[in-house]
Write an enzyme that holds these catalytic residues in place. Structure first.
Site, short mmCIF file in Angstrom:
data_model
loop_
_atom_site.label_atom_id
_atom_site.label_comp_id
_atom_site.label_asym_id
_atom_site.label_seq_id
_atom_site.Cartn_x
_atom_site.Cartn_y
_atom_site.Cartn_z
N GLU A 125 56.44 50.75 -19.34
CA GLU A 125 57.02 51.95 -18.73
C GLU A 125 58.43 52.29 -19.21
O GLU A 125 58.78 53.46 -19.33
CB GLU A 125 57.07 51.78 -17.20
CG GLU A 125 55.74 51.85 -16.50
CD GLU A 125 55.23 53.28 -16.37
OE1 GLU A 125 55.93 54.20 -16.80
OE2 GLU A 125 54.12 53.46 -15.85
N SER A 184 39.33 21.72 36.39
CA SER A 184 40.01 20.45 36.70
C SER A 184 41.12 20.12 35.73
O SER A 184 41.65 19.01 35.77
CB SER A 184 38.99 19.31 36.69
OG SER A 184 37.94 19.55 37.59
#
Length: 780
Positions: free
Chosen positions: A79, A343
């Site tokens: 680029e 429990s």
């Protein structure tokens, strides 16, 4: 006049310059990119656990400041070769583009640098024109002054389009190659470098040949310029261009949903989760789910916590499953869901009672029919043992003695300490829950339960005395925090609790379940809520705490759903993933060797005949000595109780006798044939100790209001009254409102069908011992 004019011109020029400088300074949008980001979840090492699209439905990961070198090299070469040397605008490229555009009489080249592309992306890709280009050049210069080159690359990589709804390098790497960007190959890096530059190739699933050609041309130029060697080029060119985007990992979807629906939405969160362990733990849950659903049980959840750090290593919010209409419950995160605790809180009550010097591990607790106001708890087995060591109450998960223990300890105190330990779901006052609090009368979350037990183990390991609730951590950046003001808790009593939970053969409700075959010793407890709606298991070693919940998110119960059958096996399979673990060391500084009565579990009294020295928590030094052994005198053969009123002193032999209260003895005798009642008195002697009870009414409770329903034929039903006697063979005479109604021996039960009204039940044994009980029969 000239001087004044020059001053005006100078001031105007200065003001214009300042104005232009301000405009230049403020020419960039703030923030530069005002876009939503995906919610991204990573494990403790940065591996992707899962992600959600951003609010605009784009896959756009938050910017990553560390870019892979291969991608940066390929991008800059493709680029913007002079990216690191120009000020944002490349004069050479600009001149070349201008000449090409004038020659073609149209725009054929834009000379856009990476910096200029960042500006265009931030502005939403506006239409191209010379005016727009000039504006972008000014903004680029400001961009270069404000950001470093690395920052500019980061902004580009995070916001460049990569086809479809994929935005940014990291999202593209996962969607197209199934791995993070820092693992990109040269071929993959080159493909992602060329992709945003070609709008016609925005979807790799189409135009694959064109995209492959552009990628290969870039690779060949990089080879020609010495960036990659020939071997790397040949291998890269042979790599296949992906056809369609891949699905992202969804290894912790429920945790991701939790982040997505909260303040972490749109952020990248580094969690404490271990990717490998999370993956293996998910497989364990999936394997068990295949069996659970055969019994119409569809949901399960699990947490694995590191005791030392409080970090969550695995977070399984639910079972896998298709999102059909019936099974959308798989999408529900059950870890923060409030469910009946069953429990699972019993060990905490046991710990607090030891801290309060009310019990020792082997102290006998009454397991007899119990009615408190209108509440009558039942054991899972519907049977009674009479007298049970406190540690066994916890290990066997017995309900009746647990309720009696809570009544003795105090409901309000237990409620308070549960809140202090981090149980955030107790939002109602103690009376709202009542004594059922110990049996699942309150709701808890798997998160809180696991956190509470992790805090207890951490407390014991560090031998602290001031207990503080430690919050579990899910974020790697989250600081270690503690909740609550702290309270006194001896490491010795926590060790005693863990030791009681260390049994590996723990039947619940007298179920003959297989022995867990585990190479490690684990302190563990299961729980089952009323109606078999929730099954729990909590397991502890010095290194880890694992919490498991199993059930249906709809609340539907199943007959075989219990903690020991469903949750326990999952917990042990999860422990098998954890490598080697150790066992809890006795806190020597907080324990003492004390003489203990072997029959009662209390500190030995003067009359205890069988004792041994045991390690007990220091807090236990304040417990009462054995109340069940008494010194009596006997004479004759078989021996009879006597004193000097009916025998000479030389004929009397002192012995120690273990005597339980009548109701406890009545049920204890059934499971312990060796238990012996007190010898009967010799003729001429009678007991004159009013505190010595030989009878105890089991049913009805005093002042009870009893409703006896009608039978199918309309006749009034019968209710069974029951009495325990120290010597069962003794004959007892029954009277109802002073009317004699019969006698019993051996089995002291009588079925009665009284009319509605108020009654007094009077019992007299053959030796003249007398008891009364007041009750009322209701008409409806």
């Amino acid at each position: 006049m000239a001087t004044k004019r020059r001053k005006i011109i100078y001031a105007t020029g200065l003001a214009l310059t300042v104005w232009l400088m301000v405009l230049f300074y403020r020419c960039l949008p703030d923030p530069l990119f005002d876009v939503p980001y995906s919610t991204v979840l990573e494990d403790r090492n940065g591996r992707l656990l899962g992600a959600r699209t951003a609010d605009d439905e784009q896959w756009r990961f938050p910017p990553n400041t560390k870019l892979p070198e291969k991608y940066v090299t390929a991008l800059v070469y493709y680029e913007d070769k002079r990216f690191y040397s120009h000020p944002g605008v490349d004069p050479l490229a600009l001149g070349r583009a201008l000449w090409q555009n004038i020659s073609a009489d149209r725009v054929v080249s834009g000379a856009s640098t990476i910096s200029m592309q960042v500006i265009r992306l931030a502005g939403g890709n506006p239409s191209r024109s010379y005016t727009q280009k000039l504006r972008e050049m000014i903004q680029v210069l400001r961009l270069e002054l404000r950001y470093s080159k690395n920052d500019i690359l980061t902004l580009y990589a995070a916001h460049a389009p990569f086809g479809g709804n994929v935005v940014g390098l990291e999202a593209a790497s996962w969607r197209y190659f199934g791995h993070p960007a820092d693992e990109l190959s040269w071929a993959e890096a080159a493909m992602l470098a060329v992709l945003p530059n070609s709008p016609s190739l925005m979807h790799p699933g189409r135009n694959r040949a064109s995209l492959e050609q552009k990628r290969n041309r870039l690779l060949e130029r990089m080879h020609q310029n010495g960036i990659i060697d020939a071997l790397t080029l040949n291998l890269a060119i042979q790599e296949i261009v992906p056809e369609i985007p891949q699905s992202l990992p969804q290894l912790s979807s429920h945790l991701l949903d939790r982040a997505f629906s909260g303040a972490l939405r749109g952020n990248q969160l580094r969690t404490t989760i271990d990717f490998g362990l999370q993956e293996r733990a998910s497989d364990v849950i999936a394997r068990h789910y295949d069996m659970l659903r055969l019994n119409d049980i569809h949901n399960a959840a699990a947490l694995i916590a590191d005791v030392r750090t409080g970090e969550i290593l695995a977070y399984i919010g639910n079972t896998p499953g298709p999102a059909t209409e019936r099974e959308r419950a798989h999408l529900v995160d059950m870890i923060p869901a409030q469910r009946s605790t069953g429990s699972i809180l019993k060990p905490i009550l046991y710990t607090l009672m030891m801290q309060d010097a009310q019990i020792l591990p082997q102290t006998l607790v009454a397991d007899v029919p119990t009615r408190i106001s209108d509440y009558s708890p039942q054991n899972f087995s519907r049977t009674y043992m009479g007298a049970v060591p406190a540690a066994e109450v916890v290990s066997r998960s017995l309900n009746v003695p647990s309720v009696r223990m809570l009544q003795r300890y105090g409901l309000s105190r237990f409620h308070y300490y549960l809140q202090e330990m981090g149980m955030q779901t107790l939002t109602q006052p103690p009376e709202h829950y009542g004594l059922t609090l110990i049996l699942g009368g309150a709701e808890g979350t798997l998160w809180d339960i696991t956190s509470m037990y992790t805090s207890l183990v951490y407390h014991q390991q560090n031998e602290r005395y001031d207990f503080e609730s430690r919050s579990l951590k899910l974020s790697a950046s989250e600081e270690d925090t503690s909740g609550g003001g702290g309270f006194r808790l001896s490491p010795g009593v926590v060790w005693a609790m863990l030791d009681a939970m260390g049994e590996v053969n723990r039947p619940e409700g007298e179920v003959d379940w297989r022995r867990f075959d585990s190479a490690r010793k684990v302190a563990w407890k299961t729980g089952t809520s009323y109606g078999n709606r929730d099954a729990w298991a909590i397991g502890m070693t010095p290194e880890y705490v694992i919490g498991v919940w199993v059930g249906n998110s709809s609340g539907e119960g199943r007959p075989d759903l219990t903690g020991v059958r469903q949750a326990g096996p999952i917990m042990f399979d999860l422990f098998s993933l954890m490598g080697s673990t150790s066992w809890f060391q006795e806190p020597i500084r907080d324990t003492r060797s004390v003489e203990i009565c072997l029959r009662s579990g209390h500190r030995a009294g003067a009359d205890c005949d069988e004792t041994e020295y045991q390690l007990i928590p220091i807090a236990g030094l304040e417990t009462e000595s054995c109340p069940y052994h008494q010194r009596i005198h006997v004479t004759g053969n078989p021996p009879e109780r006597a004193d000097t009123r009916c025998a000479s002193a030389t004929d009397l032999t002192p012995i120690s006798h273990f005597t339980l209260p009548p109701a406890m003895a009545h049920y204890h005798r059934r499971i312990s044939p060796s238990y012996k009642s007190l010898p009967k008195w010799k003729d001429g002697c009678t007991g004159d100790d009013e505190s010595e009870r030989v009878m105890e009414i089991i049913y009805p409770p005093d002042r009870a209001q009893i409703y006896v329903p009608l039978e199918l034929d309309g006749a009034r039903g019968r209710t069974v009254f029951e009495v325990a006697h120290e010597r069962p063979a003794t004959q007892i005479f029954w009277h109802l409102n002073d009317h004699y109604i019969g006698s019993t021996a051996e089995v002291h039960q009588m079925g009665l069908a009284p009319e509605p009204g108020i009654y007094v039940l009077t019992l007299v044994d053959e030796y003249g011992e007398r008891m009364e009980r007041h009750f009322q029969i209701l008409s409806r």
